[in-house]
Design an enzyme around this catalytic site. Structure first.
Site, PDB file in Angstrom:
ATOM      1  N   ASP A   1      -6.318  13.575  -2.568  1.00 56.05           N
ATOM      2  CA  ASP A   1      -5.017  12.980  -2.854  1.00 56.05           C
ATOM      3  C   ASP A   1      -3.965  14.060  -3.029  1.00 56.05           C
ATOM      4  O   ASP A   1      -4.242  15.108  -3.625  1.00 56.05           O
ATOM      5  CB  ASP A   1      -5.124  12.138  -4.135  1.00 56.05           C
ATOM      6  CG  ASP A   1      -3.950  11.200  -4.314  1.00 56.05           C
ATOM      7  OD1 ASP A   1      -3.185  10.999  -3.349  1.00 56.05           O
ATOM      8  OD2 ASP A   1      -3.793  10.670  -5.427  1.00 56.05           O
TER       9      ASP A   1
ATOM     10  N   HIS B   1      -0.457  16.668   5.672  1.00 61.60           N
ATOM     11  CA  HIS B   1      -1.749  16.251   6.220  1.00 61.60           C
ATOM     12  C   HIS B   1      -2.413  17.393   6.981  1.00 61.60           C
ATOM     13  O   HIS B   1      -3.637  17.566   6.915  1.00 61.60           O
ATOM     14  CB  HIS B   1      -1.559  15.047   7.144  1.00 61.60           C
ATOM     15  CG  HIS B   1      -1.161  13.786   6.406  1.00 61.60           C
ATOM     16  ND1 HIS B   1      -1.781  13.378   5.251  1.00 61.60           N
ATOM     17  CD2 HIS B   1      -0.205  12.853   6.681  1.00 61.60           C
ATOM     18  CE1 HIS B   1      -1.230  12.249   4.829  1.00 61.60           C
ATOM     19  NE2 HIS B   1      -0.277  11.910   5.675  1.00 61.60           N
TER      20      HIS B   1
ATOM     21  N   SER C   1      -8.396   5.199   3.777  1.00 60.85           N
ATOM     22  CA  SER C   1      -8.814   3.972   3.102  1.00 60.85           C
ATOM     23  C   SER C   1      -8.377   2.751   3.899  1.00 60.85           C
ATOM     24  O   SER C   1      -7.478   2.827   4.746  1.00 60.85           O
ATOM     25  CB  SER C   1      -8.229   3.908   1.691  1.00 60.85           C
ATOM     26  OG  SER C   1      -6.860   3.569   1.738  1.00 60.85           O
TER      27      SER C   1
ATOM     28  N   GLU D   1      -6.654   0.520   2.748  1.00 66.61           N
ATOM     29  CA  GLU D   1      -5.267   0.277   2.341  1.00 66.61           C
ATOM     30  C   GLU D   1      -4.273   1.182   3.078  1.00 66.61           C
ATOM     31  O   GLU D   1      -3.072   0.901   3.103  1.00 66.61           O
ATOM     32  CB  GLU D   1      -5.117   0.472   0.829  1.00 66.61           C
ATOM     33  CG  GLU D   1      -5.782  -0.604  -0.019  1.00 66.61           C
ATOM     34  CD  GLU D   1      -7.289  -0.431  -0.131  1.00 66.61           C
ATOM     35  OE1 GLU D   1      -7.796   0.685   0.160  1.00 66.61           O
ATOM     36  OE2 GLU D   1      -7.969  -1.402  -0.501  1.00 66.61           O
TER      37      GLU D   1
ATOM     38  N   TRP E   1      -3.741   1.477   6.086  1.00 65.36           N
ATOM     39  CA  TRP E   1      -3.103   0.800   7.213  1.00 65.36           C
ATOM     40  C   TRP E   1      -1.722   0.265   6.836  1.00 65.36           C
ATOM     41  O   TRP E   1      -0.917  -0.042   7.715  1.00 65.36           O
ATOM     42  CB  TRP E   1      -3.978  -0.356   7.708  1.00 65.36           C
ATOM     43  CG  TRP E   1      -5.255   0.106   8.359  1.00 65.36           C
ATOM     44  CD1 TRP E   1      -6.519   0.011   7.861  1.00 65.36           C
ATOM     45  CD2 TRP E   1      -5.385   0.726   9.655  1.00 65.36           C
ATOM     46  NE1 TRP E   1      -7.429   0.532   8.750  1.00 65.36           N
ATOM     47  CE2 TRP E   1      -6.765   0.978   9.858  1.00 65.36           C
ATOM     48  CE3 TRP E   1      -4.483   1.093  10.654  1.00 65.36           C
ATOM     49  CZ2 TRP E   1      -7.249   1.577  11.028  1.00 65.36           C
ATOM     50  CZ3 TRP E   1      -4.958   1.691  11.810  1.00 65.36           C
ATOM     51  CH2 TRP E   1      -6.331   1.929  11.985  1.00 65.36           C
TER      52      TRP E   1
ATOM     53  N   ARG F   1       0.580   1.960   5.467  1.00 64.31           N
ATOM     54  CA  ARG F   1       1.568   3.027   5.605  1.00 64.31           C
ATOM     55  C   ARG F   1       2.329   2.859   6.916  1.00 64.31           C
ATOM     56  O   ARG F   1       1.959   2.048   7.763  1.00 64.31           O
ATOM     57  CB  ARG F   1       0.875   4.397   5.546  1.00 64.31           C
ATOM     58  CG  ARG F   1       0.194   4.653   4.206  1.00 64.31           C
ATOM     59  CD  ARG F   1      -0.359   6.057   4.103  1.00 64.31           C
ATOM     60  NE  ARG F   1      -0.990   6.286   2.813  1.00 64.31           N
ATOM     61  CZ  ARG F   1      -1.490   7.441   2.416  1.00 64.31           C
ATOM     62  NH1 ARG F   1      -1.431   8.495   3.230  1.00 64.31           N
ATOM     63  NH2 ARG F   1      -2.055   7.569   1.231  1.00 64.31           N
TER      64      ARG F   1
ATOM     65  N   LEU G   1     -25.948  20.159   5.786  1.00 63.55           N
ATOM     66  CA  LEU G   1     -25.034  19.321   4.993  1.00 63.55           C
ATOM     67  C   LEU G   1     -24.739  18.054   5.773  1.00 63.55           C
ATOM     68  O   LEU G   1     -24.475  18.117   6.977  1.00 63.55           O
ATOM     69  CB  LEU G   1     -23.720  20.073   4.735  1.00 63.55           C
ATOM     70  CG  LEU G   1     -22.606  19.282   4.031  1.00 63.55           C
ATOM     71  CD1 LEU G   1     -22.940  19.105   2.549  1.00 63.55           C
ATOM     72  CD2 LEU G   1     -21.248  19.973   4.186  1.00 63.55           C
TER      73      LEU G   1
ATOM     74  N   SER H   1      -9.677   4.109  -6.777  1.00 61.87           N
ATOM     75  CA  SER H   1      -8.948   3.572  -5.622  1.00 61.87           C
ATOM     76  C   SER H   1      -9.866   2.956  -4.568  1.00 61.87           C
ATOM     77  O   SER H   1      -9.741   3.229  -3.371  1.00 61.87           O
ATOM     78  CB  SER H   1      -8.075   4.675  -4.997  1.00 61.87           C
ATOM     79  OG  SER H   1      -7.053   5.067  -5.878  1.00 61.87           O
TER      80      SER H   1
END
Length: 253
Positions: free
Chosen positions: A31, A48, A76, A78, A80, A82, A142, A207
């Site tokens: 974040d 970004h 996320s 959510e 979408w 934006r 990993l 979130s």
């Protein structure tokens, strides 16, 4: 740098390494890209891009520290909401790194996998993701999981629907639905639950990220914005984790 943590415990056991507990699985809520950019009078896209560089540093740090699973909340469900421009910037950046950084991940022994709803992205990106998963499938250093168009509640709902279909078809009795069966119906069924969830930017909430899986995870909230998150911050979060007493609901020893 800032910091600090709330808590619980986790359904996953950590390993002992070099005298300190090392989390097997670290999950990251990345974040602060937008705030980082705005504080420098830069477009959000610059945040970004800088955040993507922090992802590379985080992967290298996880490998050096002996973490085996790293899950990143990359997009996320959510997100979408934006602007179309910002969503386009995020997906273009993801495509760029798949094309130009995948070989580096492969050489590092990183297995890449995706959870969420990748089908919501356009076809070319879905194909890039499929190829990346296939190319790295045998790597064991990993496991890097990207949560794309992911929501924790939606993950639980799809698991419940899967079990409901089995009950409706007569292959499963409702009385046989247990926590373990629901856990195996989640998209994360092939990996351990996170030991440690780290969130940057000073916000103190999950979130909608790995809600079921994080029931006993240790939580560390850090004031640093994601683009400024580096190995020093990663090691500090692991140090907080190592100092926790994990009881999984039991009494202190």
């Amino acid at each position: 740098m800032g910091s600090l943590p709330q808590t619980s415990t986790s359904s996953l056991s950590s390993r002992e390494g070099e005298g300190a507990a090392v989390p097997v699985h670290v999950a990251m809520i990345m974040d602060g890209n937008g705030r980082w950019a705005r504080s420098r009078n830069l477009p959000v896209a610059a945040g970004h891009r800088k955040g993507a560089e922090a992802v590379q540093d985080c992967v290298r740090s996880a490998i050096r520290q002996g973490v085996r699973y790293l899950t990143l909340y990359a997009f996320s469900s959510e997100n979408w909401r934006r602007s179309a421009e910002e969503v386009g910037d995020l997906t273009s950046l993801l495509r760029f790194y798949l094309r130009h950084k995948l070989n580096e991940l492969h050489e590092q022994g990183v297995r890449l996998r995706v959870i969420g709803e990748p089908e919501r992205f356009e076809g070319a990106l879905r194909e890039e993701l499929r190829r990346a998963e296939a190319k790295t499938a045998s790597n064991t250093t990993l496991t890097l999981t990207l949560a794309l168009s992911y929501g924790g509640r939606a993950d639980i709902v799809q698991a419940a629907r899967r079990l409901a279909d089995q009950v409706a078809s007569g292959t499963l009795a409702s009385s046989d639905i247990t926590e373990e069966r629901l856990d195996q119906a989640l998209q994360t069924s092939d990996m351990p639950d996170p030991d440690l969830v780290i969130r940057t930017s000073g916000e103190c909430r999950l979130s909608n990220f790995l809600l079921w899986q994080s029931a006993y995870a240790e939580l560390v909230f850090m004031d640093v914005l994601w683009p400024d998150f580096g190995e020093a911050e990663f090691v500090q979060a692991l140090s907080h984790f190592a100092g926790r007493q994990r009881r999984f609901g039991g009494r202190p020893a």
